[in-house]
Design an enzyme around this catalytic site. Sequence first.
Site, PDB file in Angstrom:
ATOM      1  N   ASP A 173       0.825  -1.212   0.000  1.00 14.98           N
ATOM      2  CA  ASP A 173       0.000   0.000   0.000  1.00 14.98           C
ATOM      3  C   ASP A 173       0.858   1.261   0.000  1.00 14.98           C
ATOM      4  O   ASP A 173       2.034   1.236   0.358  1.00 14.98           O
ATOM      5  CB  ASP A 173      -0.917   0.022   1.229  1.00 14.98           C
ATOM      6  CG  ASP A 173      -0.125   0.122   2.528  1.00 14.98           C
ATOM      7  OD1 ASP A 173       0.881  -0.611   2.643  1.00 14.98           O
ATOM      8  OD2 ASP A 173      -0.506   0.904   3.415  1.00 14.98           O
ATOM      9  N   GLU A 174       0.239   2.358  -0.405  1.00 10.12           N
ATOM     10  CA  GLU A 174       0.769   3.711  -0.273  1.00 10.12           C
ATOM     11  C   GLU A 174       2.208   3.850  -0.793  1.00 10.12           C
ATOM     12  O   GLU A 174       3.082   4.375  -0.103  1.00 10.12           O
ATOM     13  CB  GLU A 174       0.708   4.167   1.192  1.00 10.12           C
ATOM     14  CG  GLU A 174      -0.708   4.289   1.725  1.00 10.12           C
ATOM     15  CD  GLU A 174      -0.741   4.845   3.127  1.00 10.12           C
ATOM     16  OE1 GLU A 174      -1.542   5.755   3.381  1.00 10.12           O
ATOM     17  OE2 GLU A 174       0.024   4.365   3.991  1.00 10.12           O
ATOM     18  N   VAL A 175       2.464   3.395  -1.989  1.00 13.20           N
ATOM     19  CA  VAL A 175       3.805   3.499  -2.569  1.00 13.20           C
ATOM     20  C   VAL A 175       3.919   4.826  -3.309  1.00 13.20           C
ATOM     21  O   VAL A 175       3.179   5.089  -4.257  1.00 13.20           O
ATOM     22  CB  VAL A 175       4.098   2.330  -3.527  1.00 13.20           C
ATOM     23  CG1 VAL A 175       5.495   2.472  -4.126  1.00 13.20           C
ATOM     24  CG2 VAL A 175       3.945   1.000  -2.795  1.00 13.20           C
TER      25      VAL A 175
END
Length: 625
Positions: free
Chosen positions: A389-391
């Site tokens: 997530d959230e890269v």
Amino acid sequence: MQTIQEIDHVTQAEPMRLTALLVTCHMTRVLTVSALVYCHFIVQTSSPTALKLTEVCSSMAHTGTHSQPVRSCLLLVVVSVCVQQVHGVWPLPQQLHQSADRGCLSPQRFSFTYGRDSAAQTGCSVLDAAFKRYFSIIFPDFTKGSENRLQYVWSEPQPFVVSVSVKTGGCDGYPDEDSDESYNLSVSEGQAVLRSVTVWGALRGLESFSQLVYQDDYGSYFINKTEIVDFPRFAFRGLLLDTSRHYLPLHAILKTLDAMAYSKFNVFHWHIVDDPSFPYQSRTFPDLSNKGAFHPFTHIYTQSDVMRVIEHARMRGIRVVPEFDSPGHTQSWGKGQPGLLTPCYKGGVPSGSFGPVDPTIDTTYKFMESLLKEVKFVFPDSYVHLGGDEVSFACWQSNPNVRKFMEKMGFGKDFTKLESFYMESIMNMTAALNRTSIVWQDVFDYHERIPQDTVLEIWKGEKYQAELSRMTQAGHRVLLSAPWYINHISYGQDWRNSYAVQPQNFSGTEEQKKLVIGGEVAMWGEYVDATNLTPRLWPRACAAAERLWSNEEKTLNADLAFPRLEEFRCELLREPTVASESLTVWHQEEVTDLTALYKSNRQEVLQDRDTQSQEWTIRIKTQGL
């Protein structure tokens, strides 16, 4: 005579009112010893009010004997008996039938035993330990020789036996995704019979039994006649703890596992590492914690610590699913593994900062393969959470080597394809290790080629129903977490929001809805440490626990649930593992000069490492790594 008539007239009076009337009776001396004896015999299994009345009657009886006592005393006792206590269970069982009939329990004459037809018998580690644990939970105030025998003046306490029978053994194994947690519980005079398919179902039944026992104002223990048929609605009922943003001492984790068992949670999602710190002490890559933890001695989880958490959870029927989130959320990893993270560029030269894991070089995948092999070896569960997530793509975009790789692979400027390339490789590694991957919803949203058995977890709060529909339509199993991020707090009873969640209320077929295998409560650690973890979690997490266990149609009304939750909160507060406990919390900024600590503890630390090394050597030889 007027007072007697007044007592006769009161049929639903409150205890204080009844006591006041009896004090008047005492002044006018209207009760006899014979009435006292008869009344006390009746109220042995009656309400707290009846016992209170008997005490007052006893005081009166010693002052003398007078006329017209029996009718008044009996009427008063009958009134008190009519007001019975029937205690609920949290989470609510699938079927629960209770009677006003109740029996009195004596700790000295109470016992657990195995049924003759039980596949598990004495020596079953899980249930032997549970019997000892639940005896202390059921009788929290009891110590040997401390029982108040005043209540047994008129009759000896009767034995009470809880007989537990399971169809299969499995005492030395671990709970898994297919574990049967169903149980039947029958409580009658002098006994309770608990039947289950597995030891894990027996644990759930013992928890329900413990909640049925209650005390009156004088310390007497009671239980009502009860019939329960119960099983969980969802197989995966998880709770996430974040031990990277704030390090949580081992005792805080163990205490949380205890509370999870009380609420029938069955999965501990251990978000063990993240950007701020890498507290997991890896045997393969020791520098990850040596350089990535807040402190390499005080803020780490040794292999012994991890084993202790896993065993503590196993004994309570709880799975431990670790999360090693990548390629983002890995800043702490880079401190102990040079070359793992992507160098960021500014103005055509390295800026000195680093971004996500570098997905363009072979050494990254060799490192991840070795780390995942260790994770498989240490954590016995078949699931492992890979994050995803959230890269942030900014650093990748700035790096000329990454851009060349993108061009070579035909990805153009679509960096979601680069993340997809990385995550697909990691998920394939996990599959080769015979483990099931869990990933955050971002991995699905980027249209990655996801192995069909991968479990997707929804964490974004808005429009999660639409995401449920899309994911299940694609044939994937799904976990719901978005509405249960309870690290976010608000004023008032915000548990009601969690309680109102309907995990299968989305557009889709019945087959799609079966793909929702459960959900989990998330307690992220930005503003949570050991000082506020417990009061922030409990009883707020209990709302999701009931939603994931109980029949939704029977538990939609939060107003009806509130009295049970209020009572359950009191039970949690009485438990030594959930109530106040001395806490020693170390924050990153507090760890400054610990040279003296190193010197004094160095020998102990080295001995601990030697012990762990021996454990690992034995396990490597027997299992292979």
